[in-house]
Design a protein around this motif. Sequence first.
Motif, short mmCIF file in Angstrom:
data_model
loop_
_atom_site.label_atom_id
_atom_site.label_comp_id
_atom_site.label_asym_id
_atom_site.label_seq_id
_atom_site.Cartn_x
_atom_site.Cartn_y
_atom_site.Cartn_z
N PRO A 2 18.58 -30.55 -15.43
CA PRO A 2 19.39 -31.77 -15.63
C PRO A 2 20.61 -31.50 -16.49
O PRO A 2 20.60 -30.64 -17.37
N GLU A 3 21.65 -32.26 -16.21
CA GLU A 3 22.89 -32.12 -16.96
C GLU A 3 22.69 -32.63 -18.39
O GLU A 3 22.02 -33.63 -18.61
N LYS A 4 23.28 -31.95 -19.34
CA LYS A 4 23.21 -32.39 -20.73
C LYS A 4 24.07 -33.63 -20.90
O LYS A 4 25.00 -33.87 -20.14
N ASP A 5 23.76 -34.40 -21.94
CA ASP A 5 24.63 -35.53 -22.25
C ASP A 5 25.74 -35.07 -23.19
O ASP A 5 25.72 -33.94 -23.70
N TYR A 9 26.38 -31.56 -25.74
CA TYR A 9 27.50 -30.60 -25.69
C TYR A 9 28.22 -30.54 -27.03
O TYR A 9 28.61 -29.46 -27.48
N LYS A 43 32.61 -28.85 -19.81
CA LYS A 43 31.62 -29.80 -19.30
C LYS A 43 31.70 -31.13 -20.06
O LYS A 43 31.59 -32.21 -19.44
N LEU A 47 32.61 -34.85 -18.49
CA LEU A 47 31.78 -36.04 -18.73
C LEU A 47 32.63 -37.18 -19.28
O LEU A 47 32.49 -38.33 -18.86
#
Length: 64
Positions: A2-5, A9, A43, A47
């Motif tokens: 899953p993508e980090k929030d 980051y 990234k 976001l």
Amino acid sequence: MPEKDLEAYIEELKEISEKISQEDIKLADAVTLYKKGVTAADKASKLLKKYESELEIIKESEMD
């Protein structure tokens, strides 16, 4: 995976910054950390752009 929030980051960037600021860091390690930092920053930026776009859509729908 899953993508980090965004917060994850930012935390990663803080940790990288602390490590890369150490006086006894080896050049190879600094370069590796720099690359990880650039990736994390990219990234996080994507976001933020996504969130901004979502907010613009909400704003526009409220104006209708």
